[in-house]
Design an enzyme around this catalytic site. Structure first.
Site, PDB file in Angstrom:
ATOM      1  N   ARG A  58       0.860  -1.187   0.000  1.00  0.00           N
ATOM      2  CA  ARG A  58       0.000   0.000   0.000  1.00  0.00           C
ATOM      3  C   ARG A  58       0.893   1.233   0.000  1.00  0.00           C
ATOM      4  NH1 ARG A  58      -3.482  -2.486  -1.830  1.00  0.00           N
ATOM      5  NH2 ARG A  58      -5.546  -2.924  -1.002  1.00  0.00           N
ATOM      6  N   HIS A 117      -1.267   0.065 -10.001  1.00  0.00           N
ATOM      7  CA  HIS A 117      -2.013  -0.878  -9.135  1.00  0.00           C
ATOM      8  C   HIS A 117      -2.449  -2.117  -9.929  1.00  0.00           C
ATOM      9  CE1 HIS A 117      -4.384  -1.119  -5.150  1.00  0.00           C
ATOM     10  NE2 HIS A 117      -4.151  -2.338  -5.617  1.00  0.00           N
TER      11      HIS A 117
HETATM   12  P1  NAP Z   1      -2.158 -11.000   5.090  1.00  0.00           P
HETATM   13  O1  NAP Z   1      -2.317 -12.437   4.725  1.00  0.00           O
HETATM   14  O2  NAP Z   1      -3.085 -10.390   6.067  1.00  0.00           O
HETATM   15  O3  NAP Z   1      -0.661 -10.831   5.602  1.00  0.00           O
HETATM   16  C1  NAP Z   1      -0.196  -9.661   6.192  1.00  0.00           C
HETATM   17  C2  NAP Z   1       1.218  -9.915   6.695  1.00  0.00           C
HETATM   18  O4  NAP Z   1       1.722  -8.687   7.224  1.00  0.00           O
HETATM   19  C3  NAP Z   1       1.263 -10.942   7.824  1.00  0.00           C
HETATM   20  O5  NAP Z   1       2.435 -11.708   7.721  1.00  0.00           O
HETATM   21  C4  NAP Z   1       1.320 -10.044   9.055  1.00  0.00           C
HETATM   22  O6  NAP Z   1       1.942 -10.637  10.173  1.00  0.00           O
HETATM   23  C5  NAP Z   1       2.164  -8.915   8.558  1.00  0.00           C
HETATM   24  N1  NAP Z   1       1.965  -7.717   9.379  1.00  0.00           N
HETATM   25  C6  NAP Z   1       0.836  -7.016   9.569  1.00  0.00           C
HETATM   26  N2  NAP Z   1       1.063  -5.986  10.416  1.00  0.00           N
HETATM   27  C7  NAP Z   1       2.374  -6.071  10.766  1.00  0.00           C
HETATM   28  C8  NAP Z   1       3.204  -5.304  11.622  1.00  0.00           C
HETATM   29  N3  NAP Z   1       2.748  -4.240  12.293  1.00  0.00           N
HETATM   30  N4  NAP Z   1       4.487  -5.679  11.753  1.00  0.00           N
HETATM   31  C9  NAP Z   1       4.957  -6.766  11.102  1.00  0.00           C
HETATM   32  N5  NAP Z   1       4.224  -7.535  10.273  1.00  0.00           N
HETATM   33  C10 NAP Z   1       2.947  -7.182  10.105  1.00  0.00           C
HETATM   34  O7  NAP Z   1      -2.203 -10.078   3.779  1.00  0.00           O
HETATM   35  P2  NAP Z   1      -1.945 -10.504   2.264  1.00  0.00           P
HETATM   36  O8  NAP Z   1      -3.123 -11.196   1.708  1.00  0.00           O
HETATM   37  O9  NAP Z   1      -0.620 -11.168   2.169  1.00  0.00           O
HETATM   38  O10 NAP Z   1      -1.900  -9.057   1.573  1.00  0.00           O
HETATM   39  C11 NAP Z   1      -0.928  -8.098   1.963  1.00  0.00           C
HETATM   40  C12 NAP Z   1      -1.283  -6.741   1.365  1.00  0.00           C
HETATM   41  O11 NAP Z   1      -1.020  -6.748  -0.038  1.00  0.00           O
HETATM   42  C13 NAP Z   1      -2.766  -6.372   1.437  1.00  0.00           C
HETATM   43  O12 NAP Z   1      -3.116  -5.892   2.717  1.00  0.00           O
HETATM   44  C14 NAP Z   1      -2.867  -5.310   0.380  1.00  0.00           C
HETATM   45  O13 NAP Z   1      -2.578  -4.063   0.966  1.00  0.00           O
HETATM   46  C15 NAP Z   1      -1.752  -5.679  -0.612  1.00  0.00           C
HETATM   47  N6  NAP Z   1      -2.277  -6.091  -1.929  1.00  0.00           N
HETATM   48  C16 NAP Z   1      -1.909  -5.385  -3.033  1.00  0.00           C
HETATM   49  C17 NAP Z   1      -2.348  -5.778  -4.284  1.00  0.00           C
HETATM   50  C18 NAP Z   1      -1.904  -5.043  -5.517  1.00  0.00           C
HETATM   51  O14 NAP Z   1      -2.386  -5.320  -6.617  1.00  0.00           O
HETATM   52  N7  NAP Z   1      -0.980  -4.123  -5.415  1.00  0.00           N
HETATM   53  C19 NAP Z   1      -3.184  -6.890  -4.425  1.00  0.00           C
HETATM   54  C20 NAP Z   1      -3.560  -7.567  -3.274  1.00  0.00           C
HETATM   55  C21 NAP Z   1      -3.089  -7.175  -2.035  1.00  0.00           C
HETATM   56  P3  NAP Z   1       1.350 -11.978  10.862  1.00  0.00           P
HETATM   57  O15 NAP Z   1       1.703 -13.089   9.902  1.00  0.00           O
HETATM   58  O16 NAP Z   1       2.065 -12.083  12.123  1.00  0.00           O
HETATM   59  O17 NAP Z   1      -0.129 -11.745  10.969  1.00  0.00           O
END
Ligand code: NAP
Length: 310
Positions: free
Chosen positions: A225, A273
């Site tokens: 993000r 994006h």
């Molecule tokens: P997810 O499964 O919720 O994983 C989030 C990861 O971030 C987890 O490993 C979490 O730790 C870690 N995290 C969260 N807060 C943290 C903190 N304060 N300190 C350290 N680690 C932290 O999310 P996801 O499905 O992988 O997606 C990640 C992000 O990608 C989405 O939220 C979105 O913003 C982005 N995204 C972008 C696109 C694009 O096209 N650009 C598409 C889809 C998603 P834990 O494992 O300990 O919970």
């Protein structure tokens, strides 16, 4: 019994979900009416994406869950009218797309592709890259997307570390967590990939101090993000050479305004994006499964922790 499912995403998404959702619901044994316009008092489930018609969830007293089409839920998680359970999207298509984007851009940096593709003077630049095993990549965020990207990079032999909130164990990845882990992830990162959700804890995480901890000349790839990064600090780090280049897919304001300095820096690649997209066919299967679970009184998959913000 039939359930009423309100499709509350931007209009342009409707065509593909109107095709993909009904067969997925049938396969899950759900009899449903799916529409963009249902009397609020009659709505049982809301399929949601940002930019759609619904902002006030309090008018849906009967709704049993809000099912996000997006993985990132920062635009809805703090909505005080939302009292229903919220699920986020974890989708095989989304994951595959993100793996392709991240490995592609990591390989671009690793192989120094730009110097061969953009070589107007036809210079013979003999500068072979190291092997991937000699290249240290750190992935911040080891969730559904970050872990898959870290593993794909490790499968290409990159020396990969990942950072998450809670300690994790993933084969082939140096897993780091907490404040100490954050510093260690940065200090080794020749290429830094951001796949964190945007929360109160992660906003502006990549500030001047964090950027200064990277090895000089590091590269950054952000498909997470926009607001994970302090924009001015990023421009300063690129200007000083602390950071050699950045590839940015997400921004504080989207579309990125034409006058934004990111468009005008030679050291930044802007992608609009497109890193990854929820795919209607696979996403519909998750939505149908969650409705089935809800109707059966089972726990929903990928429930958002409203306090943690993701
Ligand atoms: P997810 O499964 O919720 O994983 C989030 C990861 O971030 C987890 O490993 C979490 O730790 C870690 N995290 C969260 N807060 C943290 C903190 N304060 N300190 C350290 N680690 C932290 O999310 P996801 O499905 O992988 O997606 C990640 C992000 O990608 C989405 O939220 C979105 O913003 C982005 N995204 C972008 C696109 C694009 O096209 N650009 C598409 C889809 C998603 P834990 O494992 O300990 O919970």
């Amino acid at each position: 019994m039939s359930v009423n499912i309100l499709f509350a995403a931007p209009d342009f998404r409707w065509e593909e979900y109107r095709e993909a959702l009904p067969p997925a619901l049938r396969a899950a044994g759900i009899e449903a009416r799916l529409a963009r316009d249902i009397q609020p008092a009659m709505v049982d489930y809301i399929v949601y994406a940002p930019g759609g018609p619904v902002e006030d969830f309090s008018v849906f007293p009967r709704a049993r869950a809000v099912l996000s089409l997006w993985a990132g839920v920062e635009s809805i998680v703090d909505n005080e009218t939302l009292t229903q359970p919220l699920t986020r999207m974890v989708d095989a298509g989304l994951r595959e797309g993100m793996v392709e984007y991240v490995t592609g851009h990591v390989l671009r940096y690793h192989l120094g592709m730009d110097s061969h593709i953009v070589n107007p003077m036809h210079d013979w630049i003999f500068d072979p890259p190291p092997l991937a095993r000699q290249r240290r990549v750190s992935v911040l965020g080891l969730g559904a997307l970050g872990a898959a990207c870290a593993q794909a990079l490790a499968a290409l032999n990159f020396d990969v570390a990942g950072w998450s909130c809670r300690p994790r164990e993933i084969e082939g990845i140096t897993c780091l967590s907490g404040d100490e882990g954050f510093g260690a992830a940065l200090e080794r990162a020749e290429i830094l990939v951001l796949l964190l959700p945007l929360t109160a804890q992660t906003e502006d995480l990549i500030d001047a101090e964090a950027l200064a901890r990277l090895p000089r000349g590091a590269r950054l790839i952000n498909p997470g993000r926009g607001a994970l990064i302090d924009d001015d600090a990023l421009l300063d780090a690129l200007g000083s050479g602390q950071l050699a280049h950045a590839t940015l897919d997400v921004f504080r304001e989207e579309p990125l305004p034409a006058e934004h300095p990111f468009w005008h820096s030679e050291k930044i690649t802007v992608t609009p994006h497109v890193a990854s997209e929820t795919r209607a066919e696979t996403a519909s299967a998750l939505i149908a499964e969650n409705i089935r679970r809800s109707e059966a009184g089972e726990e929903l998959l990928h429930l958002v922790d409203r306090d943690a913000g993701y």
